[in-house]
Design a protein around this motif. Structure first.
Motif, PDB file in Angstrom:
ATOM      1  N   GLU A  51      12.163  11.196  17.918  1.00 56.31           N
ATOM      2  CA  GLU A  51      11.250  12.303  18.300  1.00 56.31           C
ATOM      3  C   GLU A  51      11.609  13.475  17.607  1.00 56.31           C
ATOM      4  O   GLU A  51      10.803  14.307  17.171  1.00 56.31           O
ATOM      5  CB  GLU A  51      11.312  12.631  19.749  1.00 56.31           C
ATOM      6  CG  GLU A  51      10.415  11.676  20.826  1.00 56.31           C
ATOM      7  CD  GLU A  51      10.449  11.693  22.042  1.00 56.31           C
ATOM      8  OE1 GLU A  51      11.552  12.733  22.392  1.00 56.31           O
ATOM      9  OE2 GLU A  51       9.765  11.312  22.866  1.00 56.31           O
ATOM     10  N   ARG A  52      12.734  13.695  17.510  1.00 56.00           N
ATOM     11  CA  ARG A  52      13.562  15.093  16.934  1.00 56.00           C
ATOM     12  C   ARG A  52      12.830  15.018  15.545  1.00 56.00           C
ATOM     13  O   ARG A  52      12.736  15.952  14.927  1.00 56.00           O
ATOM     14  CB  ARG A  52      14.887  15.041  17.137  1.00 56.00           C
ATOM     15  CG  ARG A  52      15.293  15.563  18.424  1.00 56.00           C
ATOM     16  CD  ARG A  52      16.592  15.893  18.538  1.00 56.00           C
ATOM     17  NE  ARG A  52      17.668  14.948  17.950  1.00 56.00           N
ATOM     18  CZ  ARG A  52      18.175  14.029  18.962  1.00 56.00           C
ATOM     19  NH1 ARG A  52      18.147  14.098  20.500  1.00 56.00           N
ATOM     20  NH2 ARG A  52      19.046  13.127  18.539  1.00 56.00           N
ATOM     21  N   LEU A  53      13.285  13.679  14.840  1.00 54.80           N
ATOM     22  CA  LEU A  53      12.813  13.779  13.429  1.00 54.80           C
ATOM     23  C   LEU A  53      11.283  14.321  13.028  1.00 54.80           C
ATOM     24  O   LEU A  53      11.043  14.796  12.152  1.00 54.80           O
ATOM     25  CB  LEU A  53      13.226  12.406  12.667  1.00 54.80           C
ATOM     26  CG  LEU A  53      14.645  12.039  12.717  1.00 54.80           C
ATOM     27  CD1 LEU A  53      14.821  10.730  12.042  1.00 54.80           C
ATOM     28  CD2 LEU A  53      15.481  13.055  11.967  1.00 54.80           C
ATOM     29  N   ARG A  56      10.817  17.509  13.757  1.00 57.13           N
ATOM     30  CA  ARG A  56      10.960  18.463  12.368  1.00 57.13           C
ATOM     31  C   ARG A  56      10.277  18.440  11.403  1.00 57.13           C
ATOM     32  O   ARG A  56       9.854  19.257  10.644  1.00 57.13           O
ATOM     33  CB  ARG A  56      12.474  18.185  12.264  1.00 57.13           C
ATOM     34  CG  ARG A  56      13.243  18.919  10.950  1.00 57.13           C
ATOM     35  CD  ARG A  56      14.681  18.126  10.831  1.00 57.13           C
ATOM     36  NE  ARG A  56      15.456  18.078  11.589  1.00 57.13           N
ATOM     37  CZ  ARG A  56      16.586  17.104  11.560  1.00 57.13           C
ATOM     38  NH1 ARG A  56      16.551  16.525  10.518  1.00 57.13           N
ATOM     39  NH2 ARG A  56      17.370  16.723  12.812  1.00 57.13           N
ATOM     40  N   GLU A  57       9.772  17.282  11.162  1.00 55.72           N
ATOM     41  CA  GLU A  57       8.898  17.080  10.109  1.00 55.72           C
ATOM     42  C   GLU A  57       7.583  17.743  10.070  1.00 55.72           C
ATOM     43  O   GLU A  57       6.916  18.466   9.277  1.00 55.72           O
ATOM     44  CB  GLU A  57       8.420  15.706   9.774  1.00 55.72           C
ATOM     45  CG  GLU A  57       9.610  14.619   9.161  1.00 55.72           C
ATOM     46  CD  GLU A  57       9.268  13.204   9.184  1.00 55.72           C
ATOM     47  OE1 GLU A  57       8.023  12.767   9.569  1.00 55.72           O
ATOM     48  OE2 GLU A  57      10.259  12.464   8.924  1.00 55.72           O
ATOM     49  N   LEU A  58       7.159  17.818  11.340  1.00 58.11           N
ATOM     50  CA  LEU A  58       5.740  18.496  11.528  1.00 58.11           C
ATOM     51  C   LEU A  58       5.965  20.138  11.568  1.00 58.11           C
ATOM     52  O   LEU A  58       5.002  20.823  11.079  1.00 58.11           O
ATOM     53  CB  LEU A  58       5.249  18.044  13.110  1.00 58.11           C
ATOM     54  CG  LEU A  58       4.666  16.783  13.119  1.00 58.11           C
ATOM     55  CD1 LEU A  58       4.343  16.796  14.750  1.00 58.11           C
ATOM     56  CD2 LEU A  58       3.344  16.614  12.361  1.00 58.11           C
ATOM     57  N   ILE A  59       6.980  20.489  11.914  1.00 54.99           N
ATOM     58  CA  ILE A  59       7.586  22.045  11.775  1.00 54.99           C
ATOM     59  C   ILE A  59       7.577  22.455  10.328  1.00 54.99           C
ATOM     60  O   ILE A  59       6.882  23.462   9.926  1.00 54.99           O
ATOM     61  CB  ILE A  59       8.501  22.165  12.594  1.00 54.99           C
ATOM     62  CG1 ILE A  59       8.353  22.391  14.056  1.00 54.99           C
ATOM     63  CG2 ILE A  59       9.405  23.559  12.360  1.00 54.99           C
ATOM     64  CD1 ILE A  59       9.731  22.351  14.837  1.00 54.99           C
ATOM     65  N   ARG A  60       8.156  21.455   9.525  1.00 51.12           N
ATOM     66  CA  ARG A  60       8.411  21.499   8.197  1.00 51.12           C
ATOM     67  C   ARG A  60       6.726  21.622   7.488  1.00 51.12           C
ATOM     68  O   ARG A  60       6.589  22.654   6.463  1.00 51.12           O
ATOM     69  CB  ARG A  60       9.277  20.844   7.250  1.00 51.12           C
ATOM     70  CG  ARG A  60      10.777  20.859   7.682  1.00 51.12           C
ATOM     71  CD  ARG A  60      11.375  20.078   6.971  1.00 51.12           C
ATOM     72  NE  ARG A  60      12.935  20.474   7.350  1.00 51.12           N
ATOM     73  CZ  ARG A  60      13.881  19.658   7.296  1.00 51.12           C
ATOM     74  NH1 ARG A  60      13.552  18.388   6.527  1.00 51.12           N
ATOM     75  NH2 ARG A  60      15.087  19.878   7.462  1.00 51.12           N
ATOM     76  N   TYR A  66       4.404  25.134  13.792  1.00 49.19           N
ATOM     77  CA  TYR A  66       3.819  24.151  14.967  1.00 49.19           C
ATOM     78  C   TYR A  66       4.230  24.073  16.143  1.00 49.19           C
ATOM     79  O   TYR A  66       5.547  24.301  16.355  1.00 49.19           O
ATOM     80  CB  TYR A  66       4.097  22.664  14.202  1.00 49.19           C
ATOM     81  CG  TYR A  66       3.612  21.571  14.910  1.00 49.19           C
ATOM     82  CD1 TYR A  66       2.461  21.184  14.532  1.00 49.19           C
ATOM     83  CD2 TYR A  66       4.566  20.769  15.738  1.00 49.19           C
ATOM     84  CE1 TYR A  66       1.776  20.077  15.331  1.00 49.19           C
ATOM     85  CE2 TYR A  66       3.753  19.918  16.544  1.00 49.19           C
ATOM     86  CZ  TYR A  66       2.747  19.445  16.390  1.00 49.19           C
ATOM     87  OH  TYR A  66       2.070  18.359  17.101  1.00 49.19           O
ATOM     88  N   LYS A  67       3.334  24.262  17.202  1.00 47.57           N
ATOM     89  CA  LYS A  67       3.621  24.473  18.476  1.00 47.57           C
ATOM     90  C   LYS A  67       3.237  23.444  19.497  1.00 47.57           C
ATOM     91  O   LYS A  67       3.399  23.312  20.384  1.00 47.57           O
ATOM     92  CB  LYS A  67       2.976  25.689  18.970  1.00 47.57           C
ATOM     93  CG  LYS A  67       3.508  26.959  18.461  1.00 47.57           C
ATOM     94  CD  LYS A  67       5.071  27.281  18.549  1.00 47.57           C
ATOM     95  CE  LYS A  67       5.273  28.583  18.010  1.00 47.57           C
ATOM     96  NZ  LYS A  67       6.882  28.745  18.054  1.00 47.57           N
ATOM     97  N   GLY A  68       2.643  22.240  18.764  1.00 50.70           N
ATOM     98  CA  GLY A  68       2.115  21.131  19.572  1.00 50.70           C
ATOM     99  C   GLY A  68       3.012  20.255  19.841  1.00 50.70           C
ATOM    100  O   GLY A  68       4.211  20.294  19.776  1.00 50.70           O
ATOM    101  N   THR A  69       2.809  19.214  20.752  1.00 50.37           N
ATOM    102  CA  THR A  69       3.524  18.067  21.255  1.00 50.37           C
ATOM    103  C   THR A  69       3.290  16.887  20.716  1.00 50.37           C
ATOM    104  O   THR A  69       1.963  16.665  20.268  1.00 50.37           O
ATOM    105  CB  THR A  69       3.770  18.078  22.795  1.00 50.37           C
ATOM    106  OG1 THR A  69       2.307  18.065  23.203  1.00 50.37           O
ATOM    107  CG2 THR A  69       4.043  19.391  23.260  1.00 50.37           C
ATOM    108  N   ILE A  70       4.090  16.031  20.733  1.00 50.01           N
ATOM    109  CA  ILE A  70       3.926  14.665  20.287  1.00 50.01           C
ATOM    110  C   ILE A  70       3.698  13.570  21.568  1.00 50.01           C
ATOM    111  O   ILE A  70       4.626  13.708  22.485  1.00 50.01           O
ATOM    112  CB  ILE A  70       4.473  14.181  19.036  1.00 50.01           C
ATOM    113  CG1 ILE A  70       5.981  13.923  19.612  1.00 50.01           C
ATOM    114  CG2 ILE A  70       4.246  14.730  17.872  1.00 50.01           C
ATOM    115  CD1 ILE A  70       6.845  13.256  18.601  1.00 50.01           C
ATOM    116  N   THR A  71       2.633  12.868  21.736  1.00 47.72           N
ATOM    117  CA  THR A  71       2.762  12.153  22.918  1.00 47.72           C
ATOM    118  C   THR A  71       2.917  10.543  22.590  1.00 47.72           C
ATOM    119  O   THR A  71       3.172   9.808  23.622  1.00 47.72           O
ATOM    120  CB  THR A  71       1.164  11.840  23.322  1.00 47.72           C
ATOM    121  OG1 THR A  71       0.337  11.688  22.447  1.00 47.72           O
ATOM    122  CG2 THR A  71       0.961  13.551  24.008  1.00 47.72           C
TER     123      THR A  71
END
Length: 103
Positions: A51-53, A56-60, A66-71
């Motif tokens: 999840e953290r990886l 991190r990829e989405l933020i980069r 990026y302020k969303g969440t992954i479900t």
């Protein structure tokens, strides 16, 4: 620092592993002292790491905005424990979703 295992901050797959780990800890009170529930704890940590990886990829990708969440985790990023659960047919996350409002 201890990990936060609250349900709102994790994907459905990791929440499933959290439930399995907590159930193991509650039902095997003596065995857990000898590492009986360690398999689920390691699987849970691997899932949280994935999840953290992904986050991190989405933020980069979005240059820090990026302020969303992954479900859900993508199936190609499943950990070995999640793959085993999926093959055994125990990872049925779609059956938890109910249509409409059930009052």
């Amino acid at each position: 620092m201890f990990a936060d295992w609250s349900r709102q901050s994790h994907t459905d797959e990791c929440n499933f592993l959290i439930d399995l780990w907590k159930e193991c800890m509650e039902t095997h009170r003596i065995r857990r002292m000898f590492g009986y529930c360690n398999y689920w704890y390691v699987a849970l940590n691997q899932c949280a790491h994935e999840e953290r990886l992904i986050k991190r990829e989405l933020i980069r990708k979005h240059k820090g905005h990026y302020k969303g969440t992954i479900t859900r985790l993508p199936e190609d990023r499943y950990t070995p424990a999640l793959k085993k659960l999926k093959e055994a047919g125990l990872l049925n996350l779609d059956s938890d979703i109910q249509e409409g409002c059930n009052i």
